[in-house]
Structures are given as C-alpha cells and as structure tokens.
Enzyme design. Structure first.
Site, PDB file in Angstrom:
ATOM      1  N   PHE A 129     -21.848   4.892 -20.219  1.00 42.48           N
ATOM      2  CA  PHE A 129     -20.677   6.199 -20.033  1.00 42.48           C
ATOM      3  C   PHE A 129     -21.129   7.246 -19.278  1.00 42.48           C
ATOM      4  O   PHE A 129     -21.866   7.946 -20.135  1.00 42.48           O
ATOM      5  CB  PHE A 129     -19.956   6.378 -21.224  1.00 42.48           C
ATOM      6  CG  PHE A 129     -18.553   6.884 -21.240  1.00 42.48           C
ATOM      7  CD1 PHE A 129     -17.323   5.947 -21.148  1.00 42.48           C
ATOM      8  CD2 PHE A 129     -18.364   8.114 -20.845  1.00 42.48           C
ATOM      9  CE1 PHE A 129     -16.174   6.763 -20.770  1.00 42.48           C
ATOM     10  CE2 PHE A 129     -16.898   8.783 -20.572  1.00 42.48           C
ATOM     11  CZ  PHE A 129     -15.934   8.109 -20.575  1.00 42.48           C
ATOM     12  N   GLU A 171     -13.017   7.911  -4.047  1.00 45.47           N
ATOM     13  CA  GLU A 171     -13.048   7.621  -5.471  1.00 45.47           C
ATOM     14  C   GLU A 171     -14.034   7.943  -6.228  1.00 45.47           C
ATOM     15  O   GLU A 171     -15.278   8.067  -5.506  1.00 45.47           O
ATOM     16  CB  GLU A 171     -12.574   6.108  -5.754  1.00 45.47           C
ATOM     17  CG  GLU A 171     -12.587   5.575  -7.192  1.00 45.47           C
ATOM     18  CD  GLU A 171     -11.534   6.082  -8.101  1.00 45.47           C
ATOM     19  OE1 GLU A 171     -11.615   7.262  -8.434  1.00 45.47           O
ATOM     20  OE2 GLU A 171     -10.582   5.256  -8.467  1.00 45.47           O
ATOM     21  N   ASP A 172     -14.172   8.452  -7.405  1.00 42.53           N
ATOM     22  CA  ASP A 172     -15.276   8.961  -8.094  1.00 42.53           C
ATOM     23  C   ASP A 172     -16.421   7.626  -8.713  1.00 42.53           C
ATOM     24  O   ASP A 172     -17.483   7.449  -8.415  1.00 42.53           O
ATOM     25  CB  ASP A 172     -15.095  10.042  -9.289  1.00 42.53           C
ATOM     26  CG  ASP A 172     -14.298   9.256 -10.347  1.00 42.53           C
ATOM     27  OD1 ASP A 172     -13.409   8.262 -10.015  1.00 42.53           O
ATOM     28  OD2 ASP A 172     -13.920  10.048 -11.436  1.00 42.53           O
ATOM     29  N   ARG A 226     -15.968  18.068 -16.848  1.00 40.77           N
ATOM     30  CA  ARG A 226     -15.638  18.137 -15.405  1.00 40.77           C
ATOM     31  C   ARG A 226     -16.572  19.472 -14.817  1.00 40.77           C
ATOM     32  O   ARG A 226     -16.714  19.354 -13.621  1.00 40.77           O
ATOM     33  CB  ARG A 226     -14.337  18.225 -14.986  1.00 40.77           C
ATOM     34  CG  ARG A 226     -13.296  17.120 -15.471  1.00 40.77           C
ATOM     35  CD  ARG A 226     -12.170  16.980 -14.800  1.00 40.77           C
ATOM     36  NE  ARG A 226     -11.049  16.175 -15.400  1.00 40.77           N
ATOM     37  CZ  ARG A 226     -11.091  14.956 -15.017  1.00 40.77           C
ATOM     38  NH1 ARG A 226     -11.625  14.482 -14.149  1.00 40.77           N
ATOM     39  NH2 ARG A 226      -9.922  14.237 -15.486  1.00 40.77           N
ATOM     40  N   ASP A 249     -15.185   1.083 -12.023  1.00 44.11           N
ATOM     41  CA  ASP A 249     -15.528   0.303 -13.135  1.00 44.11           C
ATOM     42  C   ASP A 249     -15.263  -1.270 -12.995  1.00 44.11           C
ATOM     43  O   ASP A 249     -16.063  -1.753 -12.590  1.00 44.11           O
ATOM     44  CB  ASP A 249     -14.957   1.077 -14.264  1.00 44.11           C
ATOM     45  CG  ASP A 249     -15.482   0.687 -15.753  1.00 44.11           C
ATOM     46  OD1 ASP A 249     -16.076  -0.328 -15.718  1.00 44.11           O
ATOM     47  OD2 ASP A 249     -15.323   1.467 -16.582  1.00 44.11           O
TER      48      ASP A 249
END
Length: 218
Positions: free
Chosen positions: A187, A134-135, A200, A138
């Site tokens: 963010f 997973e990146d 991206r 959160d």
C-alpha cells in the site's frame, strides 16, 4: 495485452530509502516505513512518458482525461512536460483537458462496478482522441469498466497512461498503454495517492506503516 511503453520495474525485495534521507512533513514521520519512489525520480520518469505519448499520439488533437482525485498531481506534471515539448520541438499538439471522478469501492473493497460521480458528460468525447491519466492500476477492474463505458460514446482513439501498476494476484490482466513504474503489492501513498484522504500532500511515494494505517483508519 503488452504495454507499448517500457516501465521501471521495482522488485519485490526493494527496501526503499530511509525517511531521514529526504524532506518529509513532520506530521507524517511516524506514519511511513520508507521512501519508495523519490519525487525527482517520479518527475524524470514523467518527462519521458510525455515524450512517448507525444510520439504515439502526436498527430492528433488530444483530450487528456484526468481520473480524480489521485491522478491530479501526475496529470498536472505530465501536462507541463507535454506543454514544454509543444514549445520546444518541431511537432506540437493541441490539447484540451477534462476531469472524471469515479467511485468503485465500498469501504476498502473494490466492487468492480464504477459510478461516474463527477466531471462532464462523457458524450463530449465522441470522435475524440482520449488520453486517460490515472495514478495507479491495482486489479485493473475499474479501468476495464471505464474503457467499456467510454466505448459507448465512440471516441476515435483511447490510450491510458498510469503512473503506477501494481503486481498483484488480484489483477485481471489489464495493462495500460503507458506505465511509469511497476510496483509490488504494497500500500503506497504520496504524490496525491491517499489513504482515507491523507498523504496527498506528500511529495514522494512511500510505503505506509501500520501506525499510519491505524491512525488514519476511517
């Protein structure tokens, strides 16, 4: 749940680096505040994560499950390092790859309910040793829901590696097995992490500016 892998903790007071110290695509220069995690640091940390994963899961055939879209860059680089270890060390593990795409939000709000909207049938993971890549974690709701979904298919073992874990009061307390960096509640974009599909194509992980948020608002 404590992580079995130590991580790089980026403090709340971390200022980051000026954009003009790094190569940033010209079309994003006004849209970013700072370079937060330079590409080279991401790569070095990813190399170490590959070693830790091999040490932990190296007795088994692994199915590496990439969570799209944000995870694709980290996934590709992590697998490159694992392949290098396979070539250059005494221990090597067979590895197959799979992809899953999830939808867990309505506009910019996470619903906590996930829909699998892409990828193979999860029944292919029955009896397998699965590494979810997973990146960013959160709140942790999406990953907890995915893990309970996977459990229904009886994989032999499931471990999770996430490049980033966000320190946020909204967290449900979930912690992956392997973590690259723990970051403040900001963010961040770049290295395949997006804001409405933009950024991206940025190598570094950066903090988006208010200008950027407005420009690329959906």
């Amino acid at each position: 749940m404590a992580t079995s892998s130590p991580c790089v903790v980026i403090g709340d007071d971390e200022k980051g680096y000026d954009l003009d110290l790094f190569c940033i695509p010209k079309h994003y220069v006004d849209d970013l505040e700072k370079v937060y995690i330079p590409h080279g640091l991401i790569m070095d940390r990813t190399e170490r994560l590959a070693r830790d994963i091999m040490k932990s899961m190296g007795e088994h055939h692994i199915v590496a499950l990439c969570v799209l879209k944000g995870g694709y860059k980290f996934f590709a680089d992590l697998l490159d390092y694992i392949k290098a270890l396979n070539r250059n060390s005494d221990k090597s593990i067979p590895m197959t790859v799979d992809f899953i795409r999830l939808k867990s939000y309505c506009n910019d709000e996470s619903t906590g309910e996930i829909k699998v909207i892409g990828g193979d049938d999860l029944s292919t993971l029955t009896g397998k040793n699965v590494l979810i890549v997973e990146d960013i974690i959160d709140t942790g709701k999406t990953m907890k829901t995915l893990l309970s979904l996977l459990k229904q298919y009886n994989p032999k073992m499931v471990k999770v590696v996430s490049l980033l874990v966000k320190r946020t009061p909204r967290s449900v307390g979930y912690r992956p097995d392997f973590v690259g960096f723990e970051v403040p509640d900001k963010f961040v974009v770049g290295y395949a992490l997006d804001y409405n599909e933009y950024f991206r194509d940025l190598n570094h992980i950066c903090v988006i500016s208010e200008t950027g948020k407005q420009k690329y608002k959906a």
